[in-house]
Scaffold this motif. Structure first.
Motif, short mmCIF file in Angstrom:
data_model
loop_
_atom_site.label_atom_id
_atom_site.label_comp_id
_atom_site.label_asym_id
_atom_site.label_seq_id
_atom_site.Cartn_x
_atom_site.Cartn_y
_atom_site.Cartn_z
N ILE A 197 2.13 2.29 -3.47
CA ILE A 197 1.17 2.85 -4.42
C ILE A 197 1.02 4.34 -4.14
N ALA A 244 -10.23 4.13 -5.36
CA ALA A 244 -11.39 4.19 -4.46
C ALA A 244 -12.59 4.82 -5.15
N PRO A 289 -0.52 8.00 -3.56
CA PRO A 289 -1.83 8.38 -3.00
C PRO A 289 -2.86 8.71 -4.08
N ARG A 311 -4.35 5.46 -5.29
CA ARG A 311 -5.28 4.89 -4.31
C ARG A 311 -6.61 5.66 -4.32
N GLU A 360 0.82 -1.21 0.00
CA GLU A 360 0.00 0.00 0.00
C GLU A 360 0.85 1.26 0.00
#
Length: 406
Positions: free
Chosen positions: A31, A40, A33, A36, A28
């Motif tokens: 990756i 999402a 931001p 991500r 995580e």
């Protein structure tokens, strides 16, 4: 060899590594931001899109039920304030509902009867004048600047008839399905009237029941958003009727002053067509110009076109921004997109209901996002309406007294 194998198995099963060994970066953390955040948003948008696609699919499949219910909601938004006004002046509720329903049916039937009777009365003359206008057009094509020959005109007419004969199967199947379509129309009309009647009698009870089946924590938001949407829908219906009336009076008056026949049917068609944004105005305006061209010639037809354009410009630049914009609170670009989307998905019904649905959805979303509902109490869970009780209160009280005495 054993120590190396043990350290390898220990690292695989999560044992603590040596202090000097470098720790591998987490997936995580590797990756960015932005990625991500995009992921999402992406899966949430896909989920919302899938739900909307399923809802639209179900609405299209159940359109014979959904369309009458939407018509009933529009009629209820128009008639509920009238019923409340009559009840405020000490009319009994049953009499106020009866007057509202019968008055609406009588008004619509009267307009349709007046328009259809005048069209039927002038049908023979309209047909004769149409043939005369076609002969004049044919003569202009032959003798005019286009230099079209009679053979070309005959070939064009022959191609039209060949196309009709080639597609005769479609016309025959359409004629055979008239009975089914008429049956669906009658059933839908009865369903719309039945639903409108119950909205007038117990609209608040129906809404409270819909809110009561929602989760308890969301009832206040749903109730407040529904009331805001209902207020917007009432404003839309009243303003739409006002705009349609102004358009009908303006175009019908212009047709009467220019000596164009069928001025009253033209006004009625303009009034009914005004409820379909953009499409209705174009079709009814073209019909008015066609009647003027057939009966009065191209000069009066051009003047009639000027009247139609003038009325539509007044509607688009004065009535819509000042009246409709205040009631609907949707940007004109949003209205155009909503009408185009609705007509693409559901044809004329989609274009008819696109603007009120967009306006109501806009107001409800803004209300929920504002957070005003957090300080408001949800509606009562108990429904206090005689339509929701299967046994009268007097009978249940009598049965309880009888049990106590025995």
């Amino acid at each position: 060899m054993a120590d190396s194998r043990g350290s390898r198995w220990g690292s695989m099963f999560g044992r603590k590594r040596d202090a000097d060994a470098p720790e591998p970066p987490e997936i995580e953390e590797s990756i960015p931001p932005a990625m991500r955040l995009a992921a999402a948003w992406s899966w949430r948008l896909l989920l919302v899109g899938a739900v909307l696609a399923v809802v639209i699919f179900l609405i299209i499949q159940l359109r014979l039920i959904v369309i009458p219910l939407l018509v009933a909601v529009l009629l209820g938004a128009l008639l509920v304030p009238f019923v409340k006004w009559l009840m405020h002046h000490r009319w009994p509720k049953w009499l106020a509902v009866t007057v509202a329903m019968l008055g609406t049916i009588a008004a619509v039937a009267g307009l349709l009867t007046l328009g259809i009777s005048q069209i039927v009365r002038a049908y023979g003359e309209l047909e004769a004048q149409t043939l005369v206008a076609w002969d004049e057009l044919q003569a202009w094509l032959l003798d005019g600047p286009l230099h079209i020959t009679q053979a070309q005109v005959d070939d064009f007419i022959a191609q039209i008839f060949e196309t009709i004969q080639a597609d005769s199967g479609i016309f025959i199947s359409g004629a055979l399905s008239v009975g089914s379509t008429l049956g669906h129309f009658i059933a839908g009309m009865l369903l719309a009237l039945f639903a409108t009647l119950f909205i007038l009698i117990d609209g608040r009870g129906i809404w409270n029941w819909l809110v009561s089946v929602m989760p308890r924590r969301s009832r206040a938001a749903i109730n407040g958003a529904g009331e805001a949407g209902w207020s917007t829908l009432r404003n839309f219906v009243r303003v739409q009727i006002l705009v349609a009336t102004i358009d009908a009076i303006g175009i019908a008056t212009g047709a009467f002053l220019l000596g164009v026949p069928l001025a009253i049917p033209i006004g009625i068609l303009v009034f009914l067509g005004s409820f379909v944004p953009f499409v209705g105005a174009i079709v009814t305006g073209a019909l008015a110009v066609f009647v003027a061209l057939v009966f009065n010639g191209w000069v009066i037809a051009l003047l009639m076109l000027g009247v139609v354009l003038l009325v539509q410009q007044i509607e688009g630049h004065v009535l819509q921004p000042l009246i409709m914009g205040t009631a609907v609170k949707v940007h004109p670009l949003g209205v155009v997109v909503a009408v185009a989307t609705g007509s693409l998905l559901a044809g004329i019904p989609g274009a008819l209901f696109a603007v009120p649905i967009a306006a109501v959805a806009n107001v409800m979303i803004l209300y929920v996002s504002s957070g005003v509902w957090k300080n408001q109490a949800p509606p009562p869970a108990t429904i206090r309406s005689p339509l929701w009780t299967t046994v009268p209160q007097e009978v249940r009280g009598f049965s309880r007294r009888k049990r106590n005495t025995t």
